[in-house]
Design a protein around this motif. Structure first.
Motif, PDB file in Angstrom:
ATOM      1  N   THR A   1       0.835  -1.197   0.000  1.00  0.00           N
ATOM      2  CA  THR A   1       0.000   0.000   0.000  1.00  0.00           C
ATOM      3  C   THR A   1       0.875   1.256   0.000  1.00  0.00           C
ATOM      4  O   THR A   1       2.086   1.197   0.236  1.00  0.00           O
ATOM      5  CB  THR A   1      -0.908   0.041   1.228  1.00  0.00           C
ATOM      6  OG1 THR A   1      -0.098   0.205   2.404  1.00  0.00           O
ATOM      7  CG2 THR A   1      -1.745  -1.223   1.350  1.00  0.00           C
ATOM      8  N   VAL A   2       0.239   2.370  -0.239  1.00  0.00           N
ATOM      9  CA  VAL A   2       0.922   3.660  -0.186  1.00  0.00           C
ATOM     10  C   VAL A   2       1.580   3.847   1.178  1.00  0.00           C
ATOM     11  O   VAL A   2       2.762   4.200   1.284  1.00  0.00           O
ATOM     12  CB  VAL A   2      -0.098   4.789  -0.463  1.00  0.00           C
ATOM     13  CG1 VAL A   2       0.480   6.152  -0.090  1.00  0.00           C
ATOM     14  CG2 VAL A   2      -0.537   4.762  -1.923  1.00  0.00           C
ATOM     15  N   GLU A   3       0.825   3.605   2.232  1.00  0.00           N
ATOM     16  CA  GLU A   3       1.320   3.784   3.591  1.00  0.00           C
ATOM     17  C   GLU A   3       2.467   2.833   3.900  1.00  0.00           C
ATOM     18  O   GLU A   3       3.458   3.218   4.545  1.00  0.00           O
ATOM     19  CB  GLU A   3       0.169   3.571   4.566  1.00  0.00           C
ATOM     20  CG  GLU A   3       0.450   3.994   5.989  1.00  0.00           C
ATOM     21  CD  GLU A   3      -0.810   3.910   6.829  1.00  0.00           C
ATOM     22  OE1 GLU A   3      -1.009   4.816   7.658  1.00  0.00           O
ATOM     23  OE2 GLU A   3      -1.586   2.949   6.658  1.00  0.00           O
ATOM     24  N   GLU A   4       2.385   1.598   3.432  1.00  0.00           N
ATOM     25  CA  GLU A   4       3.433   0.616   3.702  1.00  0.00           C
ATOM     26  C   GLU A   4       4.748   0.999   3.020  1.00  0.00           C
ATOM     27  O   GLU A   4       5.833   0.800   3.576  1.00  0.00           O
ATOM     28  CB  GLU A   4       2.976  -0.768   3.253  1.00  0.00           C
ATOM     29  CG  GLU A   4       1.911  -1.365   4.160  1.00  0.00           C
ATOM     30  CD  GLU A   4       1.258  -2.603   3.560  1.00  0.00           C
ATOM     31  OE1 GLU A   4       0.639  -3.366   4.329  1.00  0.00           O
ATOM     32  OE2 GLU A   4       1.345  -2.799   2.322  1.00  0.00           O
ATOM     33  N   ASN A   5       4.669   1.555   1.810  1.00  0.00           N
ATOM     34  CA  ASN A   5       5.882   2.005   1.131  1.00  0.00           C
ATOM     35  C   ASN A   5       6.592   3.079   1.941  1.00  0.00           C
ATOM     36  O   ASN A   5       7.820   3.058   2.075  1.00  0.00           O
ATOM     37  CB  ASN A   5       5.541   2.536  -0.261  1.00  0.00           C
ATOM     38  CG  ASN A   5       5.592   1.468  -1.336  1.00  0.00           C
ATOM     39  OD1 ASN A   5       6.642   1.228  -1.943  1.00  0.00           O
ATOM     40  ND2 ASN A   5       4.465   0.815  -1.562  1.00  0.00           N
ATOM     41  N   LEU A   6       5.844   4.006   2.499  1.00  0.00           N
ATOM     42  CA  LEU A   6       6.458   5.065   3.297  1.00  0.00           C
ATOM     43  C   LEU A   6       6.999   4.526   4.623  1.00  0.00           C
ATOM     44  O   LEU A   6       8.046   4.978   5.097  1.00  0.00           O
ATOM     45  CB  LEU A   6       5.451   6.179   3.550  1.00  0.00           C
ATOM     46  CG  LEU A   6       4.976   6.976   2.328  1.00  0.00           C
ATOM     47  CD1 LEU A   6       4.164   8.184   2.775  1.00  0.00           C
ATOM     48  CD2 LEU A   6       6.133   7.418   1.468  1.00  0.00           C
TER      49      LEU A   6
END
Length: 310
Positions: free
Chosen positions: A89-94
């Motif tokens: 997810t977007v959040e996991e990448n960050l």
């Protein structure tokens, strides 16, 4: 950030030839040039990914040659090709980026939310990256590059492959994030429209800086603006411009042309002097492609001869 007499050679190729640069804190600085001009090689050295053959370079106050680890902690990098994990997810990448850069765990959530808000991606935080558009992915990579609060953000061809609307959106967010974070932004590009977003530009050709300045300064060095007027009485038009404004008109293809330093500032006075006799008017300014052609002898779309430097 600064370099002094920076050189990088490969067998048979001198990719960077004595580069002297000073980039001011907080500015957006661009390397403009075609493929093979030495842009990516220079960025690679500044990011401590490639050792220079000779010369000196400092980034965020650190000597890149003797303190490469400190340099890497002080910078963010957005590569030309995407390095996001599409299966996360977007959040996991960050979150992974935060862990790699040692962001304190108690600060990760706040920073992720802050960066995603700046990138207008907060509502997509739980979306898989593969569901994002190309422009959204680019904005996410820029947000990720700033997550650990670097002093310098490197962007390598940041909008390559994007449509015009997505490019405009990415640049809107780059300016916004630069303003919020205070980071210095250094980018490479061969796109003339993208170069206009820079505070200053260095035009690179065959590994050398051939021109340096703001986009406006570079244009002004090679020529003045041209105001082209179509009128029913060219001779009377020329007489009025000469007598009323002290201009020196010339005839070109049936039109009256005057060359001035700042066409936008002079145009209202020109129209006032001529009244309603003008049927059409156009203002033509030198382009960055004109600048590149002036200093290198070829268009920016041309390949350099005798070298393959990146």
């Amino acid at each position: 950030m600064r370099t002094e007499a920076l050189v990088k050679t490969y067998p048979g190729v001198e990719a960077v030839r004595g580069l002297d640069l000073l980039v001011h804190p907080g500015e957006i600085f661009g390397f403009l040039g075609p493929n093979g001009a030495g842009k990516s090689t220079t960025i690679s050295m500044l990011c401590a990914l490639t050792r220079p053959t000779s010369g000196e370079l400092w980034v965020a106050g650190h000597d890149v040659r003797t303190s490469p680890a400190a340099v890497r902690r002080s910078i963010g990098v957005v590569f030309q090709g995407s390095t996001l994990d599409d299966k996360l997810t977007v959040e996991e990448n960050l979150a992974i980026h935060a862990a790699l850069y040692g962001v304190p765990r108690r600060q990760v959530h706040e920073r992720v939310v802050s960066m995603l808000s700046l990138a207008d991606l907060l509502d997509r935080r739980r979306s898989l990256v593969r569901t994002l558009s190309g422009g959204m992915k680019r904005r996410l990579e820029i947000a990720r590059g700033l997550l650990h609060r670097p002093h310098v953000l490197f962007l390598d061809e940041p909008t390559v492959g994007l449509d015009p609307h997505s490019r405009a959106e990415v640049w809107r967010h780059v300016h916004r994030m630069r303003h919020e974070s205070g980071a210095t932004v250094l980018l490479t590009t061969h796109q003339l429209s993208e170069a206009d977003n820079c505070d200053r530009l260095a035009i690179l050709d065959h590994g050398r800086v051939v021109a340096l300045g703001t986009p406006g300064e570079l244009r002004s060095r090679i020529g003045r603006d041209r105001i082209r007027l179509v009128t029913s009485d060219p001779e009377e038009c020329s007489r009025r411009l000469a007598e009323s404004l002290g201009l020196s008109p010339s005839a070109e293809d049936g039109a009256v042309v005057v060359r001035v330093e700042d066409g936008a500032a002079v145009l209202p006075a020109v129209m006032a002097a001529l009244g309603g006799s003008v049927t059409s008017v156009s203002l033509v300014r030198p382009t960055l492609d004109d600048v590149f052609l002036h200093y290198t002898g070829r268009s920016i779309g041309s390949e350099p001869e005798g070298g393959t430097a990146a």
